[in-house]
Design an enzyme around this catalytic site. Structure first.
Site, PDB file in Angstrom:
ATOM      1  CG  ASP A  10      -1.658   1.229   1.466  1.00  0.00           C
ATOM      2  OD1 ASP A  10      -2.377   1.627   0.543  1.00  0.00           O
ATOM      3  OD2 ASP A  10      -1.527   1.827   2.551  1.00  0.00           O
ATOM      4  CG  ASP A  12      -1.978   7.567   0.416  1.00  0.00           C
ATOM      5  OD1 ASP A  12      -1.228   8.543   0.322  1.00  0.00           O
ATOM      6  OD2 ASP A  12      -2.750   7.220  -0.495  1.00  0.00           O
TER       7      ASP A  12
END
Length: 229
Positions: A10, A12
């Site tokens: 991922d 963020d």
């Protein structure tokens, strides 16, 4: 522990310290349109990992903001444009990514961000993101559903050459992301913000491993080359 051959990240709040930007931007709008009500972690934790449209809808609905979803998105985009290019790498990220690359472990980014926002957020750390073999963004044509659906991770798996799901390791900071990784039948390392950890207590949400920071990751625990090699 699982035998891992491929890693999917991922972005963020996991690779980049962008979650604080989202908090700052949302708070600026609440200060202006909702009498300065505080953007709290119980709400924020539900938004993490979702698409921009879904997050916007939840903020507008939760705080009863006097605007449409599109107006909210337009407003946040202007503030984000100034703040995102300053986003720094999270602790331990550079070391791990360079290590995996050096040992020819295929790596991918699977982010709910749009391609344009990805470019904006990574501009300060382009040399690190250039090391990834695959970048999957939330507005790529093959992504039909945002996390917790597995679409992003399945697309990353496909573009990495379709390794078996049990040999893929997902790194996530959001509970939605853990669910997406599990829905893709992959192994998941969860590195939550301490505020989310405080909210969820001892609950691992099904993650195979929970860490305080990427600095605490031991590659050999997943049959990956250890750092000293």
């Amino acid at each position: 522990m699982a035998y891992i051959t491929h890693c999917i990240f991922d972005m963020d709040g996991l690779l980049l310290d962008t979650e604080r930007v989202y908090t700052e931007v949302t708070q600026q709008i609440l200060d202006k349109y909702a009498n300065g009500v505080k953007f709290t972690w119980d709400v924020k934790s539900q938004l993490m990992g979702r698409s921009g449209d879904e997050s916007a809808r939840m903020v507008v609905d939760t705080y009863k903001l006097p605007m449409t979803i599109q107006e909210y998105l337009d407003m946040t985009a202007i503030i984000q444009e100034a703040l995102f290019p300053k986003a720094k790498l999270m602790p331990g990220v550079e070391k791990l990514i360079k290590h995996l690359k050096q040992h020819d472990i295929p790596i991918a980014v699977a982010t709910s961000s749009t391609r344009a926002k990805f470019e904006l957020k990574t501009s300060l750390n382009k040399e690190i993101f250039d090391l990834f073999d695959v970048i999957i963004c939330g507005d790529d044509p093959e992504i039909k559903n945002a996390k917790p659906s597995p679409d992003l991770f399945l697309a990353a798996q496909k573009h990495l050459g379709n390794p078996p799901a049990e040999n893929c390791l997902v790194f996530e900071d959001a509970v939605n992301g853990i669910q997406a990784g599990l829905n893709a039948k992959m192994n998941v390392v969860w590195i939550p913000d301490e505020n989310i950890k405080a909210l969820t207590g001892e609950d691992t949400h099904g993650a195979h491993c929970v860490l305080n920071s990427m600095e605490d990751f031991s590659p050999e625990a997943f049959s990956l080359p250890p750092f000293n090699e």
